[in-house]
Design a protein around this motif. Structure first.
Motif, PDB file in Angstrom:
ATOM      1  N   VAL A  21       0.838  -1.199   0.000  1.00 53.60           N
ATOM      2  CA  VAL A  21       0.000   0.000   0.000  1.00 53.60           C
ATOM      3  C   VAL A  21       0.875   1.253   0.000  1.00 53.60           C
ATOM      4  O   VAL A  21       0.578   2.229  -0.696  1.00 53.60           O
ATOM      5  CB  VAL A  21      -0.992  -0.003   1.187  1.00 53.60           C
ATOM      6  N   LYS A  22       1.976   1.222   0.744  1.00 56.78           N
ATOM      7  CA  LYS A  22       2.868   2.377   0.761  1.00 56.78           C
ATOM      8  C   LYS A  22       3.443   2.636  -0.632  1.00 56.78           C
ATOM      9  O   LYS A  22       3.465   3.788  -1.089  1.00 56.78           O
ATOM     10  CB  LYS A  22       4.000   2.173   1.770  1.00 56.78           C
ATOM     11  N   GLN A  23       3.882   1.597  -1.317  1.00 53.98           N
ATOM     12  CA  GLN A  23       4.400   1.759  -2.676  1.00 53.98           C
ATOM     13  C   GLN A  23       3.310   2.287  -3.614  1.00 53.98           C
ATOM     14  O   GLN A  23       3.563   3.154  -4.454  1.00 53.98           O
ATOM     15  CB  GLN A  23       4.973   0.443  -3.209  1.00 53.98           C
ATOM     16  N   LEU A  24       2.100   1.770  -3.460  1.00 51.46           N
ATOM     17  CA  LEU A  24       0.974   2.252  -4.260  1.00 51.46           C
ATOM     18  C   LEU A  24       0.717   3.729  -3.986  1.00 51.46           C
ATOM     19  O   LEU A  24       0.506   4.518  -4.913  1.00 51.46           O
ATOM     20  CB  LEU A  24      -0.279   1.424  -3.947  1.00 51.46           C
ATOM     21  N   ASN A  25       0.756   4.127  -2.713  1.00 46.07           N
ATOM     22  CA  ASN A  25       0.530   5.526  -2.354  1.00 46.07           C
ATOM     23  C   ASN A  25       1.631   6.432  -2.890  1.00 46.07           C
ATOM     24  O   ASN A  25       1.350   7.540  -3.360  1.00 46.07           O
ATOM     25  CB  ASN A  25       0.400   5.669  -0.835  1.00 46.07           C
ATOM     26  N   ILE A  26       2.867   5.973  -2.846  1.00 46.01           N
ATOM     27  CA  ILE A  26       3.972   6.762  -3.405  1.00 46.01           C
ATOM     28  C   ILE A  26       3.743   6.983  -4.896  1.00 46.01           C
ATOM     29  O   ILE A  26       3.881   8.103  -5.400  1.00 46.01           O
ATOM     30  CB  ILE A  26       5.335   6.077  -3.143  1.00 46.01           C
TER      31      ILE A  26
END
Length: 120
Positions: free
Chosen positions: A53-58
């Motif tokens: 999710v963090k990579q997606l948000n970035i």
């Protein structure tokens, strides 16, 4: 379409508030981290999901910044491209979360949306 843009705006508002509170730099990375922490709490993400999710948000914040620069002169195209990016983000986020987590997250998001909706 309006609901998608409202949700995108709400997510950005939450991240902006968290960002202002932390006093950190305005990078996509910092904003993504703040949003991911909120999402992890609301949906009870496990460590692997948190990282995805963090990579997606970035990627989402980076893409939004890029679109705002590229289409600053044409608000109609900017809105259209931001909406497409938001839909793609929602689809990818849905694929990462388990159904129960997604239900908790959507319930939380809907309650935040209800609080921010104007009274009639």
């Amino acid at each position: 379409m309006k609901k998608v843009l409202l949700l995108a705006g709400l997510a950005l508002a939450v991240v902006s508030a968290a960002h202002a509170k932390s006093g950190g730099a305005g990078t996509a990375q910092a904003r993504a981290t703040a949003l991911t922490r909120i999402q992890a709490t609301k949906a009870r993400l496990d460590e692997g999901q948190y990282l995805k999710v963090k990579q997606l948000n970035i990627r989402m914040f980076s893409e939004m910044e890029d679109l705002k620069v590229r289409f600053a002169a044409d608000p109609a195209i900017l809105d259209e491209r931001l909406a497409v990016a938001q839909v793609r983000y929602e689809i990818e986020l849905t694929a990462i979360m388990r159904p129960a987590q997604l239900a908790m997250f959507q319930e939380s998001r809907n309650s935040m949306t209800a609080l921010s909706a104007p009274a009639h």
